[in-house]
Design an enzyme around this catalytic site. Structure first.
Site, short mmCIF file in Angstrom:
data_model
loop_
_atom_site.label_atom_id
_atom_site.label_comp_id
_atom_site.label_asym_id
_atom_site.label_seq_id
_atom_site.Cartn_x
_atom_site.Cartn_y
_atom_site.Cartn_z
N CYS A 179 0.82 -1.21 -0.05
CA CYS A 179 0.12 0.01 -0.05
C CYS A 179 0.83 1.17 0.09
CB CYS A 179 -0.90 0.03 1.03
SG CYS A 179 -2.22 1.33 1.17
N HIS A 220 -2.24 -3.93 5.03
CA HIS A 220 -2.38 -3.87 6.46
C HIS A 220 -3.51 -3.41 6.93
CE1 HIS A 220 -2.81 0.95 5.80
NE2 HIS A 220 -2.49 0.48 4.58
N ASP A 276 0.48 3.74 1.66
CA ASP A 276 0.44 4.26 2.95
C ASP A 276 1.97 4.37 3.61
OD1 ASP A 276 0.26 4.29 6.12
OD2 ASP A 276 -1.70 4.03 5.67
N CYS A 327 -6.21 -0.14 6.85
CA CYS A 327 -5.93 0.53 5.41
C CYS A 327 -7.09 1.51 4.86
CB CYS A 327 -5.92 -0.63 4.45
SG CYS A 327 -5.47 0.10 2.82
N ARG A 368 2.99 4.59 6.18
CA ARG A 368 3.44 3.97 7.48
C ARG A 368 3.94 2.67 7.42
NH1 ARG A 368 -2.18 4.93 10.35
NH2 ARG A 368 -2.68 4.47 8.04
CO CO Z 1 -3.50 1.29 3.01
#
Ligand code: CO
Length: 223
Positions: A42, A98, A44, A101, A46
């Site tokens: 992803c 994750h 993302d 998400c 993090r």
């Molecule tokens: Co995500």
């Protein structure tokens, strides 16, 4: 500009530290890459592939998009996959989702977010496929967690449906494809146990046989 410059300053610090550990670090990396893994994760901020797996530059070839999707008409994903499988010859392809998400969460809801809604449509299809199981989970948080897992599993299956993976399996029995989920709360990765190799039993409709070989064009004078 302070915030912006902090990245460039950070880069200088990082180079310094790396060279202290290994003066030839950049010389070695600049000669080429031979990663054994392709990571589909992803976007993302993090979930950085190298950091959470304690690996180094050069270890993992990476593709990231919102909600770690394997969309079979996405030229970006297909190009990365083809290059990783057929040129770099990676041994493992890992789809890593994750918990928490935002893309998956949004796909569970009916809010509009703009252009991204069209991307989220693919995740809604995953919900529809597993709607009996997901609707039976009353706790919304648990339903969300399970949706994240099922989304990863579907993306792994979508990898196995590509001609890229199926042709590679016919030729060299590699790569293995896997599904993982990372926890933002603990930092730990859960292996979902959905690993496939060339022995995978695909649904008949998705099997491809006889690698396509383009025919040689007929010479002009022969026509
Ligand atoms: Co995500």
């Amino acid at each position: 500009m302070k915030l912006y410059n902090s990245l460039l300053e950070g880069n200088k610090e990082w180079v310094k530290k790396r060279l202290q550990q290994d003066p030839e670090f950049f010389d070695k990396l600049s000669r080429g890459q031979s990663p054994q893994f392709l990571w589909i994760g992803c976007s993302d901020s993090r979930v950085p592939a190298n950091e959470i797996t304690n690996t180094q530059p050069g270890d993992i070839f990476v593709h990231r998009n919102i909600a770690n999707m394997v969309v079979h008409s996405d030229m970006n994903l297909l190009s990365v996959l083809d290059y990783a499988v057929n040129i770099l010859k990676v041994k493992h392809v890992i789809v890593c989702g994750h918990y928490g998400c935002g893309g998956v969460k949004a796909a569970m809801q009916n809010e509009q977010y703009g252009l991204v809604d069209n991307w989220l449509r693919f995740i809604k299809d995953v919900y529809r496929t597993h709607s009996d199981e997901l609707n039976s989970i009353k706790d919304e948080e648990k339903r969300f967690d399970r949706f994240v897992e099922l989304n990863v599993i579907e993306q792994v299956l979508d990898l196995t449906k590509t001609t890229i993976i199926q042709n590679a399996w016919q030729e060299r029995n590699e790569p293995k494809v896997h599904g993982w989920v990372y926890s933002l709360k603990t930092g730990l990765i859960k292996d979902l146990g959905v690993s496939f190799d060339s022995s995978a039993k695909l649904e008949p409709i998705f099997r491809v046989e006889n690698k396509y070989v383009p025919v040689t064009p007929v010479e002009a004078e022969e026509v």
